[in-house]
Design a protein around this motif. Structure first.
Motif, PDB file in Angstrom:
ATOM      1  N   THR A   1       0.834  -1.191   0.000  1.00 57.11           N
ATOM      2  CA  THR A   1       0.000   0.000   0.000  1.00 57.11           C
ATOM      3  C   THR A   1       0.872   1.245   0.000  1.00 57.11           C
ATOM      4  O   THR A   1       2.056   1.203   0.313  1.00 57.11           O
TER       5      THR A   1
ATOM      6  N   GLU B   1      -1.401   4.437   6.128  1.00 54.02           N
ATOM      7  CA  GLU B   1      -2.803   4.583   6.534  1.00 54.02           C
ATOM      8  C   GLU B   1      -2.918   5.071   7.978  1.00 54.02           C
ATOM      9  O   GLU B   1      -3.665   4.506   8.800  1.00 54.02           O
ATOM     10  N   ASP B   2      -2.172   6.115   8.286  1.00 50.47           N
ATOM     11  CA  ASP B   2      -2.225   6.787   9.587  1.00 50.47           C
ATOM     12  C   ASP B   2      -1.774   5.925  10.755  1.00 50.47           C
ATOM     13  O   ASP B   2      -2.073   6.238  11.916  1.00 50.47           O
TER      14      ASP B   2
END
Length: 330
Positions: A200, A304-305
C-alpha cells in the motif's frame, strides 16, 4: 510505496550526462571530473546504504581515473559515464563482501540515516555537507533502503541503475556481467520485492509529520494506550547498535509490545533524554539526545495513519552526519 523512477540526481548518467566538458574530447579538466562527485555519492549511497562507504567508493573511483595517463583519459568519450560505471562495479563487489561482514555484525543492520541538508551545519571535516550531496527522494527513504538491502547484489544494482538512474538494460548488463534479458528479470524481481514489502501507499510527508509528533508526545508521556493507537497491530521496531550501543537484541513485533517497550525506554531514560523532531532520509523522524549528545536517530514508515515500522539507529559510527543539532526543531 511507489518506486522512484529516475528522479534522482543521477538520472541520465549512463547516457553521457558528464560529457559537456572538454573540447573535441580534450582534457576534461579537474573541475569537470570533480563535478561528477554528487552523482557518484547518490549512486553509492543507494547501492550500499552507507554514506561512509559511498564516499570510499568515490575515492576509489577517482583513484582509478587518475591512475590512467592523460592520453587514456582523453580517449574516454564520456568521463561522467565512465566514472558512474566504475563506481557501480566497485559497489557491486562491495555488496558481495558486505554480506560476509554482516554475518559477524552484532544485531540487526540498518542503513545509515541521513539528515535533511538544512539540518546540517558543517561536517567532520568542517566542509561541505555530505548529506547535501545526496538527493533526498523516495529512493532513499529508510523503508526503501531496507528492502534494497534484502536483495541480492545483482538485483540491487540492476534495479537501482535502471529504475532510479534510468540506465538502459544494455548498459546495466555490461556493469553487472549478465545479459540484458537477465538484468531485466533481476529488476523485475526487485520490483516484486518492493511491492510485497509495501503493498500500500505510504502516508505523505505532511501526514507522517503529524503521526510522528503524536508518537513523540505519547512516548514522552509514557501513554501506552495512545502509543498503541498510533501503531499498526503488526508493526515492527528494529534497532541497530552494532555492538557499540545498548539496544533490544531482536526486532520487537506487534504494536502493543512496541508500546510497552518504548514506554519502558522513556521511563528508564527519564529527564536525561530529549526527543526532537527532524527529517530522516527525506521523511519526518525523531532524534534523541542525552546530555547534549545525539544518541539515536529514529526513522518511521507510516501507512494509513498508523506506524508500520520504526528503525532506531544507535551505532555511533552511523551517526556521523548528525554531529550537530543546529536546525532541529524542539
Amino acid at each position: 510505496m511507489t518506486i522512484g523512477t529516475g528522479t534522482g540526481a543521477g538520472a541520465g548518467a549512463g547516457t553521457g550526462h558528464g560529457d559537456e566538458q572538454g573540447d573535441e574530447r580534450g582534457d576534461p579538466g579537474l573541475g569537470a571530473i570533480m563535478s561528477e562527485r554528487r552523482h557518484l555519492i547518490n549512486l553509492g549511497y543507494r547501492l550500499l546504504g552507507s554514506l561512509a562507504d559511498a564516499e570510499d567508493v568515490v575515492q576509489e573511483t577517482y583513484a582509478r581515473w587518475y591512475a590512467m595517463s592523460p592520453r587514456e583519459q582523453r580517449a574516454i568519450e564520456s568521463p561522467g559515464a565512465w566514472l558512474m560505471t566504475v563506481a557501480s562495479r566497485i559497489c557491486l563487489n562491495q555488496l558481495g563482501s558486505a554480506r560476509v561482514r554482516r554475518e559477524t555484525y552484532v544485531g540487526d543492520w540498518i542503513p545509515e540515516p541521513l539528515p535533511e541538508p538544512t539540518e546540517w551545519n558543517g561536517g567532520p571535516s568542517g566542509g561541505a555537507d555530505p548529506a547535501d550531496r545526496v538527493t533526498l527522494d523516495e529512493s532513499v527513504t529508510m523503508a526503501f533502503l531496507v528492502v534494497l538491502d534484502a536483495m541480492t547484489p545483482a538485483e540491487r544494482v540492476s534495479f537501482v541503475l535502471h529504475d532510479v538512474f534510468r540506465y538502459p538494460f544494455g548498459e546495466v548488463a555490461a556493469i553487472v556481467g549478465r545479459t540484458p534479458a537477465a538484468c531485466r528479470q533481476l529488476a523485475s524481481s526487485a520490483r516484486r520485492r518492493i511491492r510485497t514489502a509495501h503493498p500500500t501507499t505510504a502516508a505523505p510527508a505532511t501526514g507522517q509529520a503529524g503521526i510522528v509528533r503524536q508518537f513523540r508526545t505519547a512516548w514522552e508521556a509514557k501513554d501506552i494506550e495512545a502509543l498503541i493507537g498510533l501503531l499498526d497491530p503488526d508493526a515492527t521496531a528494529t534497532a541497530d547498535g552494532g555492538g557499540l550501543a545498548v539496544t533490544h537484541p531482536c526486532p520487537i513485533v506487534g504494536g502493543e509490545r512496541i508500546a510497552h517497550a518504548y514506554a519502558e525506554i522513556a521511563r528508564v531514560a527519564g529527564d536525561r533524554t530529549t526527543f526532537l523532531e527532524c527529517t530522516v532520509n527525506g521523511l519526518p523522524g525523531l532524534v534523541a539526545f542525552q546530555g547534549g549528545a545525539l544518541v539515536t536517530v529514529f526513522a518511521f514508515e507510516v501507512v494509513e495513519d498508523r506506524i508500520r515500522n520504526i528503525w532506531a539507529v544507535r551505532n555511533p559510527e552511523k551517526l556521523r552526519p548528525w554531529r550537530t543539532t543546529d536546525g532541529l526543531t524542539d
